[in-house]
Design an enzyme around this catalytic site. Structure first.
Site, mmCIF file in Angstrom:
data_model
loop_
_atom_site.group_PDB
_atom_site.id
_atom_site.type_symbol
_atom_site.label_atom_id
_atom_site.label_comp_id
_atom_site.label_asym_id
_atom_site.label_seq_id
_atom_site.Cartn_x
_atom_site.Cartn_y
_atom_site.Cartn_z
ATOM 1 N N GLY A 153 0.433 77.512 -128.036
ATOM 2 C CA GLY A 153 1.383 78.095 -127.098
ATOM 3 C C GLY A 153 2.275 77.034 -126.487
ATOM 4 O O GLY A 153 1.831 75.920 -126.216
ATOM 5 N N ASP B 49 -2.259 77.483 -118.623
ATOM 6 C CA ASP B 49 -3.456 78.029 -117.966
ATOM 7 C C ASP B 49 -4.252 76.991 -117.185
ATOM 8 O O ASP B 49 -5.118 77.350 -116.391
ATOM 9 C CB ASP B 49 -4.384 78.680 -118.999
ATOM 10 C CG ASP B 49 -3.770 79.900 -119.648
ATOM 11 O OD1 ASP B 49 -2.868 80.491 -119.021
ATOM 12 O OD2 ASP B 49 -4.178 80.253 -120.766
#
Length: 851
Positions: free
Chosen positions: A96, A237
């Site tokens: 990502g 994250d």
């Protein structure tokens, strides 16, 4: 877990955090380093996810720290500039995307070229490594220009099934060998880094197979006998154990908070409840910090599911908030939120519950991929740059025996950790959650994560006592210039004080208001909604207390003030010193007080960071981005930007690295007319390339004679016919705006920490029915030092202070300045006498305390 101690060269004084580097003495005619710009530190400042706190920089429980003090030779002093000759480095981004990846790529390319190495882009992640051809291209200095402020990853990222098979890795090895690449920098998450380690472990076998198949020669196999791997963690994250912050996390928080602030206004208008879902399938960091940064009523995270009766508790909490006068409710949900039985808790489930039981108008907003987009924050740009620099040095210093490492952030330090140890602990968190061992999962996340959770629970779940009883009285005030985040600190201080059963007073207009009796009692709702508001709602002035001791003493007695929380800048610190001095004459001043540093200048002794500095830094970066865009359009234009900070060059230095400036002039590093001329010559040469623009930052008080107007006139005259010059004084816009997520979170935790200290200190000082605190440790500055929040007596900080120029005598960020010089293509010598070390990740034990 491995116990070996590895010893690697550190990249100059830039990354090392012990002591402070002072500007070197210069001989006549020698250029100073004043035009070097360098970077900003880490924002989750007290966030050590997997490394324990370190009070003594030479010892860290569970982690071997190697020291090596030696005298460097002349050859070693110049070694960095030739370290990469004959070597090749490839850089790829995988998995990502995350804001800040481009800053890391830029740093790897430019520092690699600086050392003499060839640097290659690998486009489209591991897929490009497997496919080869045009997907692997040599990078130039100019090819990474204008990347710094772009989100995502310019060189592309892709999920690659081919690389998971040995045949795909065989093709990737062939492509690397044919390009002569033996050093690979991988920027991605734990999956990408695990793949890199597998690739490295198979390297010898892959070369043998390629040689047997006749695809490479024996000479090529010998030249590529081993592969060095260094990882940089790019993940919004913040789910990788071993680093304080992953690249992209701070920017994701910026996107989330922008949306939360916008939703708050419409929610208040219609008295609505909003359920906001943020990313975090296996990690609740984004949700947790968002809840602290916006004062959410509830947060759901996967690491700590709610109790079985959470539905009743949630509805009661929302109802009580409305009863106290709030017109809205905010609930934050991580996408991976679950209950104690592992069943998912979705945004729609929560909405339906609130509507059914309370009848509130409730809406759901799923933020989705907007969290990955947008311009990277100043912190992520600096983090990416800093990690990229260290990655290059780790690669070029690697040997066949050096394990694959990941460059991590620990407080203000860059450290190298064994890659697979970090990956294993990260996987252990997921395993613990799958096994319903949630307490263990929280401990594995680390001290700061747990500290965030504890502060959140206090502010969101604990009911303030109904009866006042015989409580203590604490006053809170703002002193000095306004700074974004002050209101968040006041809110936290007031509410934690009320939870402790204290009576909390707020003082308007600083020490002047304390002298005039501008004091009122604050209840829970008094500070509602303050977290996201900029400036100072209490009002703040630079007035010091010394001239008003009699009035102040009288009001301390009148309002029965037994403790004082002072939130402010250098005036708050000097005011604290005056209060200590005044105790000799006025017994009423013998009450505990604590100073929480809050100033855009970041110049308060005793703390590496101040509330408000991050917001100001992002404001400067945003302006510089727009100015660079203008300069790129008109071409052959140089902008001189004046920043605030008094005599402290923190903002100019950090903004210089974050914005990709060509020079930054600061008071701490004196410069001469020769230095100014050298910078002009540098820009003249730059205009001959494809990058026909320049950006120069100047701290407002860097030199009383070389003013912004003087430098502008000099550049205009010397650049005549080659480039135009423009100037821009940013002024007080740097003090305004809504606080960044970092400043909100930092201020909230500082307020909570200060009140906990105050509660204990009042108890300790209570004698014969009154408070009498006259010891040096009863008047402290609460500051961030390296890896911990610490209380330091103001009197002990006097020797560390340059009072004439209102700055600390030692400032940690000065040793970061050479990086910007390198990234701006200046020819400098690097001091490589400092050594990095490979530390080992340490699992958290149940007995450890959080800060």
């Amino acid at each position: 877990m491995r116990k070996e101690e590895f010893h690697l060269k550190f990249f100059m004084c830039v990354i090392q955090s012990h002591g402070v580097v002072r500007p070197p003495q210069r001989t006549a005619g020698e250029a100073s380093t004043s035009s070097m710009l360098i970077q900003k530190p880490p924002p989750e400042i007290d966030n050590l996810k997997s490394l324990p706190a370190m009070d003594d920089p030479g010892t860290m429980e569970g982690i071997p720290i190697l020291k090596n003090e030696w005298i460097m030779t002349h050859e070693e002093h110049h070694a960095a500039k030739t370290l990469g000759i004959g070597k090749a480095i490839a850089v790829l981004t995988s998995g990502g995307d995350a804001q800040g990846m481009n800053a890391a790529v830029r740093a790897v390319v430019r520092v690699g070229i600086f050392t003499g190495a060839r640097v290659f882009f690998v486009h489209e992640g591991y897929q490009g490594l497997v496919d080869g051809g045009d997907q692997i291209r040599e990078a130039t200095w100019e090819s990474v220009s204008m990347m710094l402020q772009l989100g995502g990853t310019v060189i592309g990222s892709a999920r690659c099934k081919d690389f998971r098979d040995r045949e795909g890795r065989l093709r990737a090895a062939h492509n690397l060998v044919k390009h002569g690449i033996t050093n690979l920098c991988v920027i991605g998450g734990d999956g990408s880094l695990t793949g890199a380690d597998t690739f490295r472990s198979e390297w010898s076998d892959l070369l043998n197979d390629l040689q047997k198949a006749g695809k490479i020669t024996a000479e090529e196999a010998t030249k590529s006998s081993y592969l060095n791997i260094v990882g940089l963690v790019g993940s919004i994250d913040n789910d990788f154990c071993g680093t304080d912050m992953t690249i992209g996390t701070d920017s994701a928080l910026h996107r989330i908070i922008e949306i939360v602030d916008a939703i708050t206004t419409t929610a208040q208008s219609h008295q609505r409840t909003f359920v906001l879902e943020v990313m975090g399938r296996h990690c609740g960091y984004l949700a947790l910090v968002t809840s602290l940064s916006c004062g959410a009523d509830w947060v759901f995270i996967p690491e700590c599911p709610p109790d079985d009766d959470w539905e009743e508790h949630l509805c009661r909490r929302l109802s009580e908030t409305r009863t106290r006068g709030s017109r809205l409710n905010i609930i934050i949900v991580a996408e991976g939120a679950i209950d104690r039985n592992g069943k998912p808790i979705t945004s729609e489930d929560i909405k339906n519950l609130v509507v059914k039981r309370l009848g509130y108008d409730t809406r759901v907003t799923v933020l989705g991929h907007v969290q990955r987009g947008g311009t990277p924050s100043a912190f992520d740009r600096i983090l990416g740059s800093r990690m990229g620099v260290e990655a290059v040095m780790a690669l070029l210093e690697g040997t066949p025996d050096t394990p694959a490492c990941v460059v991590s952030l620990s407080g203000n330090q860059a450290v190298r950790l064994p890659l697979m140890e970090c990956v294993q602990v990260t996987k252990d968190v997921t395993t613990a959650m799958n096994d319903r061992k949630f307490d263990e999962a929280m401990k594995l996340r680390g001290r700061s994560f747990m500290n965030n959770w504890e502060v959140y629970k206090l502010l969101a779940h604990v009911r303030p006592p109904v009866s006042k009883g015989s409580t203590h009285t604490v006053a809170v005030m703002n002193v000095g210039a306004p700074a974004a985040g002050m209101n968040a600190a006041v809110r936290s201080t007031v509410r934690i004080g009320l939870i402790q059963g204290n009576r909390v007073l707020v003082v308007h207009d600083g020490f002047e208001g304390l002298a005039k009796g501008q004091i009122e009692e604050a209840g829970w709702s008094y500070v509602g909604g303050w977290t996201g508001q900029g400036g100072s709602k209490l009002g703040t002035k630079r007035t010091l207390p010394k001239k008003s001791f009699e009035q102040i003493s009288a009001n301390i007695t009148k309002f029965n003030i037994q403790g004082l929380v002072i939130i402010g800048g250098f005036e708050a610190y000097t005011g604290g010193l005056e209060l200590m001095e005044g105790r000799k004459q006025f017994d009423e001043l013998c009450i505990p007080f604590v100073v929480i540093p809050a100033t855009v200048s970041n110049n308060v002794p005793g703390s590496d960071f101040s509330v408000g500095a991050d917001t100001a830094l992002n404001t400067i970066c945003t302006t510089c981005d727009r100015i660079k865009q203008s300069a790129a359009g008109t071409k052959r234009r140089v902008f001189i930007i004046e920043t605030m900070g008094g005599y402290c060059g923190y903002l100019a230095t950090m903004a210089g690295l974050a914005a990709g400036a060509d020079a930054a002039y600061i008071f701490e590093e004196p410069f001469t007319i020769r230095d100014l001329q050298a910078n002009v010559e540098h820009l003249v040469q730059k205009m001959k390339t494809t990058v026909k623009r320049g950006l120069v930052l100047r701290n407002e008080k860097c030199n009383e004679n070389y003013t912004t107007d003087f430098i502008f006139n000099l550049y205009s005259e010397e650049g005549k016919g080659i480039f135009d010059s423009r100037k821009n004084v940013l002024g007080h816009m740097q003090q305004g705006g809504s606080p960044t997520p970092f400043d909100r979170n930092f201020a909230t935790k500082m307020g909570a920490k200060a009140m906990n200290w105050m509660f204990g200190k009042i108890k300790e000082s209570y004698r014969n029915g009154r408070i009498f605190a006259n010891t040096p440790d009863s008047g402290c500055v609460l500051g961030m030092r390296k890896r911990a929040l610490v209380f330091q007596p103001v009197t002990e900080l006097k020797d560390q202070t340059d009072f004439e120029h209102r700055i600390p005598k030692e400032q940690w960020w000065l040793k970061l300045r050479p990086i910007l010089k390198i990234l701006a293509k200046y020819e400098i010598d690097l001091d490589t006498s400092e050594h990095a070390h490979l530390e080992h990740i340490s699992r958290k034990r149940s007995g450890e305390t959080s800060i």
